[in-house]
Design an enzyme around this catalytic site. Structure first.
Site, mmCIF file in Angstrom:
data_model
loop_
_atom_site.group_PDB
_atom_site.id
_atom_site.type_symbol
_atom_site.label_atom_id
_atom_site.label_comp_id
_atom_site.label_asym_id
_atom_site.label_seq_id
_atom_site.Cartn_x
_atom_site.Cartn_y
_atom_site.Cartn_z
ATOM 1 N N GLY A 208 -21.481 -2.243 37.433
ATOM 2 C CA GLY A 208 -22.201 -1.194 38.158
ATOM 3 C C GLY A 208 -23.413 -1.760 38.861
ATOM 4 O O GLY A 208 -23.518 -2.960 39.039
ATOM 5 N N ASN A 209 -24.304 -0.887 39.274
ATOM 6 C CA ASN A 209 -25.514 -1.338 39.962
ATOM 7 C C ASN A 209 -26.693 -0.457 39.562
ATOM 8 O O ASN A 209 -26.541 0.493 38.806
ATOM 9 C CB ASN A 209 -25.285 -1.344 41.478
ATOM 10 C CG ASN A 209 -24.974 0.042 41.990
ATOM 11 O OD1 ASN A 209 -25.827 0.911 42.004
ATOM 12 N ND2 ASN A 209 -23.719 0.258 42.387
ATOM 13 N N ARG A 210 -27.842 -0.806 40.081
ATOM 14 C CA ARG A 210 -29.077 -0.168 39.618
ATOM 15 C C ARG A 210 -29.442 1.116 40.357
ATOM 16 O O ARG A 210 -30.526 1.632 40.154
ATOM 17 C CB ARG A 210 -30.261 -1.122 39.850
ATOM 18 C CG ARG A 210 -30.272 -2.348 39.008
ATOM 19 C CD ARG A 210 -31.491 -3.162 39.449
ATOM 20 N NE ARG A 210 -31.428 -4.524 38.980
ATOM 21 C CZ ARG A 210 -31.903 -4.913 37.811
ATOM 22 N NH1 ARG A 210 -32.463 -4.042 37.003
ATOM 23 N NH2 ARG A 210 -31.816 -6.172 37.457
#
Ligand code: C5P
Length: 406
Positions: A208-210
């Site tokens: 995923g990402n932030r």
């Protein structure tokens, strides 16, 4: 309209009904949105919620009478300086006094000096709401340009039910702010994606990402405030971003993976006027997903094979789209010039009508922090900029989008 949000000076009148406690949430919502709130309760309202609560929540002094304090309260200055006035709950007595132009306490006296939009949110027993005297008072107030909300139907104080319930605080706040917000998206259908997609490796892990979803949520909220019907495609957004997007005209549709987001974009853009892709979409996903948790022993792979995800933005931009305006985001790292150059080539590659380019990294861009975007057209030419809080950026972006809508 005195000025653009936020930072409005709001007067909140509270009258003596059991629903006075709900006005507490209106103060909180307005303060969280950056507005100043001065609460003017009636004496009777203080029987339900005390002065310390209103003072603590609003951070402003609270008085009920024009004659309180050494020099008295300047109701004329109070009324003139207000950008917006809300009375919630408004009892039958308040409606009668306001309709008659009485000035027998600080609230009614101030109402006579107000030049801003006024919204009254009545709450009372059904019999009182339907009494010809109240009906006539409401008609009088409306004929003078006062916005009088219809009460909700439902459970009242006792066992009785019917019209007379105070509408929910979010609905009152939204209706009031709409009075001082240009309704330049009225009748428009808007789809905004927010957050970051997650690609599962196994039932518990993902790539995923932030992205917090704050910018997308703020864009959704701003569109709703300007009159649009909004669908927020929420890819694992933070709880605080979800709260930001709370508005009666925002429908939240949760998605997890890029494939789910792509399907939701297809479904919800049919008949829509604009798609804003603010979500950080995973470019790759694992080629396969384990159906059981991967153990750290012999079953753990040395290498995770990835396959490319479809580019949702480019796909939507490339196909016939029946008047749908497509707006993308590009988060880039580097110097301002490098970021812009990357943005220009991305704008040409993606084919979106507009691309909002912003610099990220070093604490910029992610979370609830100040932001700046440069907006490019599909040829990479700069059409404008928006900077400040995420709310300022949202407002600036919609200001650039609205004139381009068909
Ligand atoms: O290529 P990049 O990820 O920087 O592009 C960002 C823009 O493209 C964003 O608007 C994002 O929502 C969108 N995007 C997409 N599908 C992808 C990757 C990005 O729609 N697979």
């Amino acid at each position: 309209m005195n000025r653009r949000q936020p930072g409005l000076r709001v007067l909140l009148g509270v009258t003596g009904g059991i629903a006075a406690y709900k006005a507490v949430f209106i103060v909180r919502a307005l303060r969280e949105a950056g507005h100043r709130v001065r609460v003017i309760p009636t004496e009777a309202a203080l029987e339900f919620v005390g002065r310390p609560t209103w003072e603590a929540l609003s951070g402003e002094p609270v008085t009920t009478s024009v004659f309180e304090g050494a020099t008295g309260v300047d109701h004329v200055a109070l009324g003139r300086s207000a950008d917006l006035v809300i009375v919630a709950p408004a009892t039958a007595d308040l409606l009668a006094r306001a309709a008659a132009g009485r000035a027998d306490d600080l609230l009614t006296t101030t109402l006579l000096t107000v030049t801003s939009p006024v919204l009254l949110a009545p709450a009372m027993h059904t019999e009182m709401w339907q009494h010809p005297a109240t009906v006539a008072n409401v008609a009088t107030l409306r004929s003078r340009g006062v916005t009088v909300l219809d009460p909700d139907s439902g459970r009242l104080t006792g066992a009785d039910t019917g019209p007379g319930r105070l509408p929910e605080p979010e609905a009152i706040t939204a209706a009031a702010l709409a009075l001082v917000t240009p309704q330049d998206l009225a009748g428009r259908r808007v789809v905004v994606s927010a957050g970051g997609t997650r690609e599962p490796l196994d039932p518990v892990r993902f790539l995923g990402n932030r992205s917090s979803g704050h910018q997308g949520a703020t864009l959704a909220l701003e569109a709703a405030r300007r009159g649009a019907e909004v669908t927020l495609l929420a890819a694992s957004i933070d709880a605080s971003a979800r709260e930001v997007a709370q508005h009666p005209a925002v429908e939240v549709v949760d998605v997890e993976t890029t494939a789910e987001l792509a399907a939701a974009v297809d479904t919800h853009t049919s008949g829509a006027d604009v798609l804003v892709m603010a979500a950080a979409v995973a470019d790759f996903r694992p080629a396969s997903t384990a159906d059981r948790k991967i153990k750290k022993d012999e079953s753990a792979p040395d290498v995770v094979h990835l396959v490319q995800n479809p580019d949702i933005l480019a796909t939507v931009a490339a196909r016939p789209r029946d008047g749908l305006l497509v707006v993308g985001f590009a988060a880039e790292t580097g110097t301002q010039e490098e970021v812009l150059e990357l943005g220009r080539s991305k704008a040409r590659r993606k084919g979106a009508d507009l691309l909002a380019v912003n610099a990220v990294g070093d604490g910029k861009g992610f979370g609830d922090v100040a932001n700046a975007v440069t907006v490019l057209d599909r040829d990479g030419a700069q059409v404008g900029q928006a900077a400040g809080s995420k709310q300022d950026v949202a407002r600036g972006l919609w200001d650039l989008i609205v004139p381009r809508l068909g």
